[in-house]
Design a protein around this motif. Structure first.
Motif, PDB file in Angstrom:
ATOM      1  N   ALA A   1       8.822   3.198 112.724  1.00 21.29           N
ATOM      2  CA  ALA A   1       9.725   2.245 113.370  1.00 21.29           C
ATOM      3  C   ALA A   1      10.223   2.737 114.722  1.00 21.29           C
ATOM      4  O   ALA A   1      10.586   1.933 115.595  1.00 21.29           O
TER       5      ALA A   1
ATOM      6  N   VAL B   1       2.876  -0.689 106.425  1.00 22.46           N
ATOM      7  CA  VAL B   1       3.659  -1.628 107.223  1.00 22.46           C
ATOM      8  C   VAL B   1       4.622  -2.389 106.309  1.00 22.46           C
ATOM      9  O   VAL B   1       4.245  -2.877 105.244  1.00 22.46           O
ATOM     10  N   GLU B   2       5.892  -2.418 106.713  1.00 22.88           N
ATOM     11  CA  GLU B   2       6.956  -3.150 106.015  1.00 22.88           C
ATOM     12  C   GLU B   2       7.328  -2.577 104.650  1.00 22.88           C
ATOM     13  O   GLU B   2       8.043  -3.220 103.887  1.00 22.88           O
ATOM     14  N   THR B   3       6.879  -1.367 104.321  1.00 22.74           N
ATOM     15  CA  THR B   3       7.187  -0.840 102.993  1.00 22.74           C
ATOM     16  C   THR B   3       8.539  -0.149 102.920  1.00 22.74           C
ATOM     17  O   THR B   3       9.058   0.076 101.829  1.00 22.74           O
TER      18      THR B   3
ATOM     19  N   SER C   1       7.314  -3.453 111.024  1.00 25.23           N
ATOM     20  CA  SER C   1       6.914  -4.679 110.340  1.00 25.23           C
ATOM     21  C   SER C   1       5.732  -5.284 111.088  1.00 25.23           C
ATOM     22  O   SER C   1       5.389  -4.866 112.204  1.00 25.23           O
ATOM     23  N   TRP C   2       5.118  -6.301 110.490  1.00 23.57           N
ATOM     24  CA  TRP C   2       4.028  -6.982 111.187  1.00 23.57           C
ATOM     25  C   TRP C   2       4.542  -7.698 112.427  1.00 23.57           C
ATOM     26  O   TRP C   2       3.849  -7.755 113.445  1.00 23.57           O
ATOM     27  N   GLU C   3       5.761  -8.207 112.369  1.00 28.75           N
ATOM     28  CA  GLU C   3       6.328  -8.838 113.561  1.00 28.75           C
ATOM     29  C   GLU C   3       6.536  -7.803 114.665  1.00 28.75           C
ATOM     30  O   GLU C   3       6.301  -8.076 115.848  1.00 28.75           O
ATOM     31  N   ASP C   4       6.963  -6.595 114.287  1.00 30.79           N
ATOM     32  CA  ASP C   4       7.095  -5.515 115.273  1.00 30.79           C
ATOM     33  C   ASP C   4       5.748  -5.212 115.926  1.00 30.79           C
ATOM     34  O   ASP C   4       5.659  -5.004 117.147  1.00 30.79           O
TER      35      ASP C   4
ATOM     36  N   GLU D   1      -3.140 -10.458 109.422  1.00 26.87           N
ATOM     37  CA  GLU D   1      -1.778 -10.390 109.954  1.00 26.87           C
ATOM     38  C   GLU D   1      -1.708 -10.511 111.472  1.00 26.87           C
ATOM     39  O   GLU D   1      -0.739 -11.050 112.009  1.00 26.87           O
TER      40      GLU D   1
END
Length: 701
Positions: free
Chosen positions: A66, A92-94, A100-103, A154
């Motif tokens: 992150a 990712v996102e865990t 995140s996928w948006e990141d 994604e």
């Protein structure tokens, strides 16, 4: 010579507190210093076309942390410096540690190159215990295919670049990468010498920790021993034959009162290998290790068990860490270690006298879930000490002495190492994990009188008397430490389950789900990439070992786990009833419920938030309610026994009565009610208990 390809992992604001971390200022200085030296900052994408020369440098980051978006991206944007991020897609996102996928979409849109770092970040050179070379290659192909499929789903991209996890690029890994169609792939190297192979382009650590000394670390290797003469002779011979300088290490074997004569093993050993004896009072591994530490002549202690076989370069792997990390508490890998004996072991006939580098790896199943979640970064963990196994542990003698060494209170099998780990962590030790310092745990299945009672097929509570006494000692010694008290309670629960031989065994598959509610993380324990099939089959073997009748598969959406059907087949062969917990949406796929039934599934517990389609979609995503209803219909059409796990939140509580009425109308029984209170701490079971039918299990999260 290639360009100066620099790789990093994590970025922070302020002084770094974790290993492998650079500050924002440090990142800025790294770029500006090279530009002042006349180097051009270019993208790694150049390697897919015209590789840059020695007058250029590149920057890439591994692991999709992150901090890349929060700290690295702003700094590099102001410097107009291109960068690449290699993403292990399963992570990712865990957790909050990962993007995140948006990141990732934001980074992509900002001009970052996104590369592949495999799916679950495996050591690609490891062949696992149930694989031949073809099986090994097939697993690597699947690993890369899964990652590319996730990238496409994604982000709508297919990465051209690949970075080998752990920097390891053996021929079989290069073959899988080549077949997957990557244009360029990057290793980790000590220098930038390059032979032109675009599937083995070197990168160097931008934060390469310089060795604190030019002299190899001095090691005192301490091995507590009791009988097992054949295995011990092999272990000691391997230690005596290390490629490490003989004057920089010694091997001290401490005989803990053996009934067999260990002396002949040492008759032809070199001078740096010796045997000490202590009287036979009971099994006292901690005291034996302490005796060895007291006699040690080198500055670093390396503890190994007498049934752990290592390769000829083992001490060099320890040295690499200890020369770079002051105060390191180095935990090495233990292939084949398992608290419960489930048959997956390194047998003496497979190990003794053989080159262990050619052996397959049996995953360290007791520690892998924790290690995967933090990508082996033990400094991410608030409490890394439960991972402290002195079967393969090294640390400075000064640190060991400062925290008081091994306690002599622990007698019999277990927990003296955990107690040491607690004190090392509280005393400032820097916990580091290495997948290169590998020990192979050798187990003789014909051996009588196992010290570890968990390994017995039908242990009684009496067999755990000594271990329970040691648990009580651990709890008393750290009475003010809440984390230790929780550890003790979990251990007692494990003993209770082992002795009680429960009729139902739950198997967590990892919490993955494409359609998630806003409450997913509170309802499911998410493990990156899902739990590997090897660990799932271990759990099935455990269910069979204790005579369980039911396996209950849970965690996110089990039907989306890539090994869902092999798991069902194995579970159905081991027990009489297989059920699962499901979010429901996945079974809307045509034929999936019937295939699951044919593979052995007999029941399904479906998550129910509400019978309102609009509210269901608001909690998940548009269109989810329709798929959820089709999934339930498919499960019932397949003649599976369907029940409901009702999840109540402040938002769904007003619909509770209508939801219960709908369940009754549909003939779906209620198995459990979970009340989620995070959004409103004043909301709880008391607010709805008058509505919930009597006899239904209730819990609050």
């Amino acid at each position: 010579m290639s360009a100066e390809n620099l790789y990093l992992h994590y970025v922070c604001d302020g002084a770094p507190r974790r290993r492998q971390t650079v500050s924002r200022d440090g990142l800025r200085d790294l770029v500006t210093a090279r530009r002042r030296a006349g180097k051009r900052g270019v993208s790694l994408e150049r390697y897919a076309d015209a590789p840059p020369g020695a007058d250029a440098f590149t920057i890439s980051f591994d692991d999709a942390h992150a901090s890349i978006l929060a700290h690295a991206a702003p700094v590099l944007a102001t410097l107009d410096m291109p960068a690449t991020l290699f993403v292990p897609t399963a992570f990712v996102e865990t957790s909050p540690e990962f993007l995140s996928w948006e990141d990732l979409r934001r980074l992509r849109d900002a001009g970052w190159t996104l590369g592949c770092h495999a799916h679950t970040h495996p050591r690609m050179g490891w062949r696992l215990h149930d694989e031949d070379e073809a099986g090994h290659l097939a697993r690597l192909r699947s690993e890369l295919a899964r990652s590319l499929e996730v990238f496409d789903r994604e982000l709508g991209v297919r990465p051209a670049l690949f970075a080998y996890p752990y920097g390891e690029a053996p021929p079989i890994a290069r073959r899988a990468v080549r077949e997957a169609g990557f244009d360029a792939a990057f290793t980790v190297a000590a220098d930038l010498d390059w032979d032109g192979d675009r599937l083995a382009i070197p990168r160097v650590d931008a934060l390469d920790e310089p060795a604190r000394s030019e002299t190899p670390t001095g090691f005192s290797v301490i091995v507590p021993a009791y009988d097992r003469v054949g295995i011990l002779a092999d272990v000691v011979t391997r230690l005596a034959s290390q490629t490490y300088p003989e004057d920089r290490y010694e091997v001290i074997v401490v005989d803990d009162g053996s009934s067999e004569d260990l002396g002949p093993i040492f008759e032809d050993m070199p001078a740096n290998v010796r045997l000490l004896r202590q009287g036979d009072a009971d099994f006292r591994a901690g005291q034996a290790r302490q005796r060895g530490a007291d006699e040690a002549s080198h500055e670093t202690l390396a503890f190994l068990d007498a049934d752990v076989a290592v390769d000829p370069d083992f001490l060099w792997h320890l040295d690499w860490v200890h020369r770079r990390v002051e105060g390191a508490v180095l935990l090495g890998y233990l292939s084949g270690y398992n608290l419960h004996d489930l048959g997956l072991i390194h047998r003496p006939r497979e190990v003794l006298g053989r080159d262990v580098r050619a052996l397959p790896i049996i995953l360290d199943r007791s520690r892998e879930p924790t290690l995967r979640a933090c990508l082996d970064n033990l400094d991410w963990l608030e409490d890394p000490w439960p991972l402290t196994y002195t079967g393969n542990l090294s640390l400075s003698k000064a640190l060991f002495d400062r925290v008081g060494g091994f306690s002599d209170e622990f007698v019999g099998w277990g927990l003296e190492d955990v107690d040491l780990g607690v004190r090392l962590h509280r005393g400032g030790g820097r916990f580091v994990f290495s997948r290169f310092a590998v020990g192979h745990h050798v187990v003789d299945p014909e051996e009588d009188g196992w010290r570890n009672p968990f390994r017995e097929r039908e242990p009684s509570l009496a067999r755990f008397e000594g271990y329970l006494q040691n648990l009580a000692i651990l709890a008393r010694r750290h009475a003010e430490d809440d984390a230790v008290q929780r550890y003790v309670e979990r251990s007692r629960a494990d003993i209770d389950e082992t002795c009680a031989r429960p009729m139902t065994v739950g198997i967590e598959v990892g919490g993955a789900a494409r359609q998630r509610s806003a409450h997913h993380a509170r309802l499911h324990h998410v493990q990156p990439g899902g739990v590997p099939l090897h660990e799932l089959l271990d759990r099935v073997a455990y269910a069979e070992k204790i005579g369980a009748q039911t396996v209950y598969v849970l965690g996110g959406e089990p039907a989306e786990h890539p090994d869902f059907f092999p798991l069902l087949h194995a579970a159905a062969a081991a027990v009489s009833w297989v059920s699962l917990q499901t979010m429901g949406h996945a079974f809307a796929a045509p034929g999936l419920a019937a295939r699951a039934r044919d593979a052995g599934l007999r029941g399904a517990v479906v998550d129910v938030f509400t019978c309102s389609d609009a509210l269901h979609d608001a909690l998940h995503a548009p269109g989810c309610a329709a798929r959820w209803r089709r999934g339930i219909e498919a499960l019932r059409a397949a003649e599976l026994e369907v029940s409901a796990r009702l999840i109540v939140t402040p938002r769904t509580a007003p619909e509770l009565e209508s939801t219960l009425t709908w369940l009754e109308t549909e003939g779906i029984s209620l198995s459990e009610v979970i009340v989620l209170t995070a959004a409103d701490p004043h909301f709880g079971v008391k607010d709805i208990q008058h509505i919930i039918p009597n006899g239904v299990q209730r819990s609050v999260r």
